[in-house]
Motif scaffolding. Sequence first.
Motif, PDB file in Angstrom:
ATOM      1  N   SER A  61      11.083 -76.591 -20.948  1.00 41.90           N
ATOM      2  CA  SER A  61      12.354 -77.000 -21.552  1.00 41.90           C
ATOM      3  C   SER A  61      12.160 -77.277 -23.034  1.00 41.90           C
ATOM      4  N   VAL A  62      13.255 -77.464 -23.739  1.00 42.85           N
ATOM      5  CA  VAL A  62      13.196 -78.004 -25.104  1.00 42.85           C
ATOM      6  C   VAL A  62      13.238 -79.533 -25.027  1.00 42.85           C
ATOM      7  N   GLY A  63      13.155 -80.177 -26.163  1.00 43.11           N
ATOM      8  CA  GLY A  63      13.172 -81.639 -26.203  1.00 43.11           C
ATOM      9  C   GLY A  63      14.412 -82.239 -25.552  1.00 43.11           C
ATOM     10  N   HIS A  64      15.556 -81.559 -25.708  1.00 36.43           N
ATOM     11  CA  HIS A  64      16.784 -82.073 -25.097  1.00 36.43           C
ATOM     12  C   HIS A  64      16.630 -82.275 -23.585  1.00 36.43           C
ATOM     13  N   GLY A  65      15.862 -81.391 -22.937  1.00 40.72           N
ATOM     14  CA  GLY A  65      15.648 -81.519 -21.492  1.00 40.72           C
ATOM     15  C   GLY A  65      14.838 -82.768 -21.175  1.00 40.72           C
ATOM     16  N   ALA A  66      13.849 -83.065 -22.020  1.00 41.26           N
ATOM     17  CA  ALA A  66      13.031 -84.260 -21.795  1.00 41.26           C
ATOM     18  C   ALA A  66      13.852 -85.530 -22.072  1.00 41.26           C
ATOM     19  N   TRP A  67      14.747 -85.464 -23.064  1.00 43.81           N
ATOM     20  CA  TRP A  67      15.685 -86.583 -23.297  1.00 43.81           C
ATOM     21  C   TRP A  67      16.465 -86.877 -22.004  1.00 43.81           C
ATOM     22  N   GLU A  68      17.006 -85.785 -21.435  1.00 46.64           N
ATOM     23  CA  GLU A  68      17.858 -85.954 -20.249  1.00 46.64           C
ATOM     24  C   GLU A  68      17.029 -86.440 -19.060  1.00 46.64           C
ATOM     25  N   MET A  88      20.697 -88.261 -37.015  1.00 54.45           N
ATOM     26  CA  MET A  88      21.359 -87.292 -36.153  1.00 54.45           C
ATOM     27  C   MET A  88      20.751 -87.179 -34.756  1.00 54.45           C
ATOM     28  N   PHE A  89      19.436 -87.283 -34.669  1.00 56.70           N
ATOM     29  CA  PHE A  89      18.842 -87.109 -33.342  1.00 56.70           C
ATOM     30  C   PHE A  89      19.171 -88.284 -32.430  1.00 56.70           C
ATOM     31  N   GLY A  90      19.086 -89.501 -32.968  1.00 53.28           N
ATOM     32  CA  GLY A  90      19.465 -90.665 -32.177  1.00 53.28           C
ATOM     33  C   GLY A  90      20.925 -90.586 -31.749  1.00 53.28           C
ATOM     34  N   HIS A 141      11.496 -92.520 -32.739  1.00 57.40           N
ATOM     35  CA  HIS A 141      10.369 -92.989 -33.559  1.00 57.40           C
ATOM     36  C   HIS A 141      10.459 -92.371 -34.960  1.00 57.40           C
ATOM     37  N   THR A 142      10.247 -91.050 -35.052  1.00 60.87           N
ATOM     38  CA  THR A 142      10.503 -90.357 -36.324  1.00 60.87           C
ATOM     39  C   THR A 142      11.889 -89.757 -36.241  1.00 60.87           C
ATOM     40  N   GLU A 143      12.792 -90.185 -37.105  1.00 57.87           N
ATOM     41  CA  GLU A 143      14.145 -89.602 -37.148  1.00 57.87           C
ATOM     42  C   GLU A 143      14.091 -88.431 -38.131  1.00 57.87           C
ATOM     43  N   THR A 144      14.051 -87.242 -37.580  1.00 60.52           N
ATOM     44  CA  THR A 144      13.801 -86.022 -38.349  1.00 60.52           C
ATOM     45  C   THR A 144      14.914 -85.716 -39.351  1.00 60.52           C
ATOM     46  N   SER A 145      16.104 -86.252 -39.124  1.00 56.95           N
ATOM     47  CA  SER A 145      17.208 -85.960 -40.041  1.00 56.95           C
ATOM     48  C   SER A 145      17.135 -86.779 -41.326  1.00 56.95           C
ATOM     49  N   VAL A 170      10.879 -93.978 -25.795  1.00 50.94           N
ATOM     50  CA  VAL A 170      10.716 -93.583 -27.202  1.00 50.94           C
ATOM     51  C   VAL A 170      10.784 -92.059 -27.354  1.00 50.94           C
ATOM     52  N   ASP A 171      11.611 -91.600 -28.266  1.00 50.11           N
ATOM     53  CA  ASP A 171      11.641 -90.190 -28.659  1.00 50.11           C
ATOM     54  C   ASP A 171      10.538 -89.979 -29.699  1.00 50.11           C
ATOM     55  N   ALA A 172       9.465 -89.307 -29.243  1.00 50.53           N
ATOM     56  CA  ALA A 172       8.352 -89.002 -30.152  1.00 50.53           C
ATOM     57  C   ALA A 172       8.269 -87.495 -30.376  1.00 50.53           C
ATOM     58  N   VAL A 173       9.397 -86.813 -30.283  1.00 49.25           N
ATOM     59  CA  VAL A 173       9.389 -85.349 -30.428  1.00 49.25           C
ATOM     60  C   VAL A 173       8.791 -84.973 -31.781  1.00 49.25           C
ATOM     61  N   CYS A 174       9.174 -85.700 -32.821  1.00 49.29           N
ATOM     62  CA  CYS A 174       8.687 -85.356 -34.158  1.00 49.29           C
ATOM     63  C   CYS A 174       7.483 -86.204 -34.576  1.00 49.29           C
ATOM     64  N   SER A 195       7.167 -79.289 -27.623  1.00 50.55           N
ATOM     65  CA  SER A 195       5.992 -78.509 -28.025  1.00 50.55           C
ATOM     66  C   SER A 195       6.018 -77.969 -29.452  1.00 50.55           C
ATOM     67  N   GLN A 196       7.201 -77.845 -30.069  1.00 49.66           N
ATOM     68  CA  GLN A 196       7.268 -77.024 -31.292  1.00 49.66           C
ATOM     69  C   GLN A 196       7.088 -77.800 -32.595  1.00 49.66           C
ATOM     70  N   LYS A 197       6.614 -79.036 -32.502  1.00 49.87           N
ATOM     71  CA  LYS A 197       6.399 -79.783 -33.750  1.00 49.87           C
ATOM     72  C   LYS A 197       4.905 -80.075 -33.889  1.00 49.87           C
ATOM     73  N   GLY A 198       4.463 -81.291 -33.646  1.00 47.92           N
ATOM     74  CA  GLY A 198       3.036 -81.579 -33.850  1.00 47.92           C
ATOM     75  C   GLY A 198       2.100 -80.772 -32.961  1.00 47.92           C
TER      76      GLY A 198
HETATM   77  C1  PLP Z   1      13.458 -81.706 -32.783  1.00 45.36           C
HETATM   78  C2  PLP Z   1      13.832 -83.019 -32.258  1.00 45.36           C
HETATM   79  C3  PLP Z   1      14.520 -83.178 -31.035  1.00 45.36           C
HETATM   80  C4  PLP Z   1      15.072 -82.027 -30.257  1.00 45.36           C
HETATM   81  O1  PLP Z   1      14.133 -81.153 -29.754  1.00 45.36           O
HETATM   82  P1  PLP Z   1      14.643 -79.736 -29.193  1.00 45.36           P
HETATM   83  O2  PLP Z   1      13.381 -79.120 -28.695  1.00 45.36           O
HETATM   84  O3  PLP Z   1      15.276 -79.009 -30.333  1.00 45.36           O
HETATM   85  O4  PLP Z   1      15.600 -80.015 -28.099  1.00 45.36           O
HETATM   86  C5  PLP Z   1      14.760 -84.450 -30.583  1.00 45.36           C
HETATM   87  N1  PLP Z   1      14.364 -85.529 -31.289  1.00 45.36           N
HETATM   88  C6  PLP Z   1      13.724 -85.417 -32.467  1.00 45.36           C
HETATM   89  C7  PLP Z   1      13.320 -86.652 -33.191  1.00 45.36           C
HETATM   90  C8  PLP Z   1      13.453 -84.171 -32.987  1.00 45.36           C
HETATM   91  O5  PLP Z   1      12.830 -84.061 -34.171  1.00 45.36           O
END
Ligand code: PLP
Length: 392
Positions: A61-68, A88-90, A141-145, A170-174, A195-198
């Motif tokens: 999945s993408v990060g949105h799936g892990a959020w859900e 924006m992400f929060g 954690h890191t607000e990418t916007s 905690v959202d640690a996607v970024c 997977s697509q960041k760090g």
């Molecule tokens: C990129 C990102 C997401 C979303 O990840 P997707 O894989 O695009 O769904 C969520 N939270 C943060 C902080 C992000 O940087």
Amino acid sequence: MAGREFLHLPGPTNIPDAVLEAFRRPAIDFASTEFIDLAEGLWTDLLDVFGGADEVVVLTSVGHGAWESALTNIAEPGDTLLMGVSGMFGQRWAEMAETLGYDVIKTTTELRRPTDPAELADKLTQDRQGPNKIKVVCVTHTETSTGSLADLIAIRAAIDAADRPALFVVDAVCSFATDPVYMRDTGIDVLVVASQKGFMLPPGLAFCALSSKAVEHSKSITPSNHHFAWAPRFQEGHIYYRFGGTPPEQHLFALRASLDLIADEGGIDAVTDRHRRLANAAHAAVEGWATAGPWEINIVDPAERCAAVTCVRTGDLIAKELIETARDRFCVTIAPGIIPSLDIHAIRIGHLGDLNEPMLLGALGGLETAMTTLGMPHGDGVPRAIESLAAL
Ligand SMILES: *Cc1c(COP(=O)(O)O)cnc(C)c1O
């Protein structure tokens, strides 16, 4: 165009050759010992890189799936969540929670700061004195916007001081692999990663890393979705069910390569140290530009800036012109601002993933050249970045 493109988005990030090559492997039998050994090895290493997780759910999945998945396995519709919203992400995560039927209490959105632990503490204290409803605290954690970094230790302390049993998600996607995240020491119950960041992978894998408390708690929850439910994935037994379907083999081969690169660099702490050095250099460059132009780092307090991305305000200058010239003439791809009030007057420079000093200097140099080409006023930024890197 000759030479390499410089990719400086805050995701997707540069994919190292070793990771790309790992995708070129044919499929194998997922019931084979070879595959099961690979999966077991990944699980063990993931628990470790997330700073002492007790369990990890791997989602295709993408990060949105892990959020859900994090929300639906930790609380039921109608339950109250307290969400720190700092960009924006929060905001999107809070909208998702509302759509899923949760009662969401949001913090005031600060675009130039991370979520304020004191505000969370106030809301938790009010809850203790009143309705006593908050089941979960969610923080980006890191607000990418915006480029902010939340103080997870202070937020954990606020939850403890309010004496709330709420779980900490905690959202640690970024922030994963860019700023330190220690699940066990910080007392994080669910860590959401993609997977697509760090991790330097393409999008397609997402993770919910769990404390044993989160695992236990989830057993009392009936998830409102099916595919993202954790319980079937914890079952001993067939590997097929641990992945909720056919394991994404090539992504997992690539994840193995990514984890090996992290280990080769000296472990996750060495990786986050490098990110901090590069971020400091990027900040120094912006401060140099600011000596003779309207440039300004969006996050004012240096202690509140993340190491993954720098959001730069461009004053009255039109960010789009700079972004296009940097990309089309100088091979540097950066991202626009995505905060509503800032979208046409901000840029975001990603400096995360598979990246070293000369790559960052190249990107900053390309940007500065584009400014000169466009006649955008600016002081010297690159020499400041060089000074910052040389000092270490
Ligand atoms: C990129 C990102 C997401 C979303 O990840 P997707 O894989 O695009 O769904 C969520 N939270 C943060 C902080 C992000 O940087």
